[in-house]
Write a protein that holds these residues in place. Structure first.
Motif, PDB file in Angstrom:
ATOM      1  N   HIS A 180      -0.193   4.370  -8.675  1.00 43.82           N
ATOM      2  CA  HIS A 180      -0.231   4.640  -7.240  1.00 43.82           C
ATOM      3  C   HIS A 180       0.466   5.953  -6.890  1.00 43.82           C
ATOM      4  O   HIS A 180      -0.033   6.745  -6.092  1.00 43.82           O
ATOM      5  CB  HIS A 180       0.457   3.510  -6.465  1.00 43.82           C
ATOM      6  N   PRO A 214      -3.234  -4.090  -9.846  1.00 41.29           N
ATOM      7  CA  PRO A 214      -2.360  -3.126  -9.160  1.00 41.29           C
ATOM      8  C   PRO A 214      -1.109  -2.774  -9.951  1.00 41.29           C
ATOM      9  O   PRO A 214      -0.521  -1.719  -9.728  1.00 41.29           O
ATOM     10  CB  PRO A 214      -2.019  -3.839  -7.846  1.00 41.29           C
ATOM     11  N   SER A 239       0.844  -1.189   0.000  1.00 44.88           N
ATOM     12  CA  SER A 239       0.000   0.000   0.000  1.00 44.88           C
ATOM     13  C   SER A 239       0.880   1.239   0.000  1.00 44.88           C
ATOM     14  O   SER A 239       1.827   1.333   0.788  1.00 44.88           O
ATOM     15  CB  SER A 239      -0.915   0.002   1.231  1.00 44.88           C
TER      16      SER A 239
END
Length: 487
Positions: free
Chosen positions: A142, A137, A11
C-alpha cells in the motif's frame, strides 16, 4: 463467532484521524450487515497490531462506539456488536412513471445470463475463503503504491494525468513492458507492437471483435474461463470447445477450418495444466497448417515460485501468428484493470483504433502510477513477497489435502494460486459448495467452466491467494467432512 482480524484493513488514502478511520471502519461493517449482533470483535491489542496503529487508538475508537451503542463491553470478555446497534433504514423508492418500453423487443442483443459465476461481495467475511483471483491486503504494498500515485499527481506528470492519449499509451509503461516484462518471457517487441488494455478481458474482447464473425471458426479450451466463453459466444462465431488433458490443449484435436485458437499454455484455466515445450511447438505447427491465429493468455506467469516457467508461446512464434495477452490485474490487484497485448504492428494499429472508438484509452494517471511502481522496483519486491507466501500456502494446502484424503485433479507445474480438485465419486461440487457456506468456507464449483449441456459436476477450484496459512488446514478438513456427509 468472533470476527476475524483479517477482515479489517484501513484504506491508505482515507481521510480523518486514525481513531476516526478505525471507528468508521467498524461502524460501516455493522451498518452493511457484515458484522452481526453478538459477534465478538478482536481484542484492542490484536487489532492494533494487525492495523499497525497504537493500542490506545483502537481503545478510544471502541469506547466511542460503545457510547454510540454500536458496541457493548462485557467485563473482561471484550467488545461485542451491540444487540441494539443501529441498522440501515429500509429504502425502497417507487418509480415515478411506469416503464412502457418493451425491452424484449428493443434489445437486439443480450449479454446477461452467461456462465460467469458471481462471487460473493462479502467474501472477506468468510473464515475460509478459498477464492481465486482476489488480493490479500496483507501482501499488497500500500505505502509504495500510494507514493507512486502521489508522484503521478505531481506537476512534472501533469500531461500524463490530463492529456487525451487517443492513439498512444504512457511511454514509460510501454518502455517497461518492452524492456523488462516481455524479455522475461522470451519476447522481443517494439512499442508499435504493444497496446495497453483495461485488463486481459478487454484485450480478449478487442481480439474477438477484430478476428471473429459468423463465418469464422474459433477453438477454445474446455474447461475454460467462463467470461471468455461468453465473450466469444457473443461474437457469433462457430465456437468449438476442445477438451484439455494433463498437458493442456491437444493440437491434434483442433478441427479443420479453425481460424483462431484461444489458449492458456503456461497455466491452463482452471485445471492449472502447463503445456510442455514439445506440445507448444506442435501447437504452432498445427496453427501454421491451418493458417490460424493463436491468442495466448499468459495471465499468471509471475506466480512461478516452484521453478522457472517455460518460454511463452509467443517467443517460439516465427510467423507472427501469436497474439500475446498479459495482465497486471492478477499480480497487483484485480481492481487495477490494467493489461497489455503484443502482436504484429498492423494488428496493434487496428486494435488501437477499435479501443479508441470504445474507451479512448486506459486512464493516464493509472498508467503512470503503474509505470512508477514497476520501474522503481516495487513490483518485483511484491512479486517476491507474494511468491513466498503462495509457496507456503501451497505447501500447507497439499499437506492438508493429503491428510484428509482429497483428490487433486490439477496443479500448476511452476506454481500459481489455485488447485483444481475432484470430489469423491457421486458428489456434486455445486451441492458441496452450498453446504460449505454454512461452515464459512467458500469454494468454486467447476461445472460453469465446462461448455455444453452435459457438464462434469465433480470438480471444484480452491484458490489460496487470500486465505491465511494458519486457516488452511481447518478449511480443508471442513471440505473433506462436508464431502463425506454428501456420500
Amino acid at each position: 463467532m468472533p470476527i476475524a482480524v483479517e477482515t479489517f484493513f484501513l484504506s491508505p488514502d482515507a481521510p480523518g484521524t486514525l481513531q476516526a478511520q478505525v471507528q468508521q471502519m467498524i461502524a460501516e461493517g455493522i451498518l452493511s450487515g457484515r458484522f452481526h449482533a453478538g459477534e465478538k470483535l478482536p481484542s484492542s491489542r490484536r487489532l492494533a497490531a494487525h492495523l499497525g496503529v497504537s493500542r490506545i487508538t483502537v481503545t478510544l475508537a471502541y469506547t466511542e462506539l460503545v457510547a454510540n451503542d454500536y458496541l457493548s463491553a462485557r467485563g473482561r470478555s471484550g467488545y461485542y456488536v451491540s444487540d441494539t446497534a443501529p441498522v440501515p433504514p429500509v429504502y425502497s423508492p417507487q418509480p415515478r412513471n411506469a416503464d412502457r418500453v418493451d425491452w424484449s423487443h428493443a434489445l437486439v442483443q443480450r449479454f446477461t445470463g452467461g456462465d460467469t459465476p458471481v462471487k460473493p461481495k462479502d467474501w472477506r467475511s468468510f473464515r475460509y475463503p478459498f477464492i481465486y483471483g482476489q488480493t490479500d491486503p496483507t501482501l499488497f504494498d500500500h505505502a509504495n503504491w500510494r507514493q507512486c500515485a502521489m508522484r503521478a499527481l505531481g506537476q512534472k506528470d501533469f500531461a500524463a494525468l490530463t492529456d487525451d492519449y487517443n492513439d498512444r499509451d504512457d511511454p514509460l509503461l510501454v518502455e517497461y513492458i518492452a524492456r523488462h516484462t516481455l524479455p522475461r518471457r522470451g519476447i522481443s517487441a517494439r512499442p508499435e507492437e504493444i497496446l495497453i488494455t483495461l485488463g486481459a478481458q478487454n484485450a480478449l474482447w478487442l481480439t474477438s471483435r477484430m478476428l471473429l464473425n459468423q463465418r469464422r471458426q474459433a477453438v477454445i479450451e474446455d474447461p475454460s474461463y467462463p467470461a471468455q466463453r461468453d465473450l466469444l459466444t457473443h461474437s457469433g462465431c462457430r465456437l468449438m470447445p476442445v477438451r484439455v488433458d494433463a498437458d493442456g490443449l491437444p493440437p491434434e484435436a483442433i478441427p479443420e477450418g479453425t481460424e483462431v485458437i484461444f489458449t492458456t499454455p503456461s497455466h491452463q484455466c482452471p485445471t492449472t495444466a502447463t503445456m510442455p515445450l514439445a506440445r507448444r511447438q506442435a501447437l504452432l505447427a498445427r496453427a501454421r497448417t491451418l493458417d490460424a491465429l493463436v491468442i495466448e493468455d499468459d495471465y499468471e506467469f509471475e506466480m512461478a515460485f516452484l521453478a522457472r516457467p517455460s518460454p511463452a508461446l509467443k517467443s517460439l512464434d516465427e510467423d507472427g501468428r501469436v497474439i500475446y495477452v498479459g495482465s497486471f490485474s492478477k499480480s497487483l490487484f484485480p481492481g487495477l484493470r490494467l493489461g497489455y497485448m503484443v502482436g504484429s504492428e498492423p494488428f496493434i494499429r487496428e486494435a488501437r483504433a477499435l479501443r479508441a472508438a470504445m474507451l479512448r484509452h486506459p486512464p493516464g494517471h493509472i498508467q503512470r502510477t503503474a509505470a512508477y511502481f514497476l520501474s522503481l522496483g516495487h513490483y518485483d519486491s511484491q512479486i517476491r513477497r507474494m511468491s513466498q507466501a503462495l509457496h507456503d500456502r501451497r505447501r500447507e494446502m497439499e499437506q492438508a489435502i493429503s491428510t484428509q484424503g482429497l483428490t487433486i485433479a490439477g496443479r500448476g507445474v511452476y506454481g500459481g494460486s489455485s488447485l483444481w480438485m475432484q470430489t469423491p465419486e457421486g458428489v456434486d461440487s455445486g451441492r458441496l459448495a452450498a453446504r460449505l457456506l454454512d461452515e464459512s468456507v467458500y469454494i468454486e464449483p467447476g461445472a460453469p467452466f465446462f461448455a455444453g449441456p452435459e457438464r462434469p459436476r465433480g470438480y471444484y477450484r480452491l484458490g489460496y491467494s487470500s486465505i491465511p496459512t494458519a486457516r488452511i488446514s481447518e478449511g480443508i478438513a471442513r471440505i473433506a467432512a462436508a464431502g463425506r456427509a454428501l456420500l
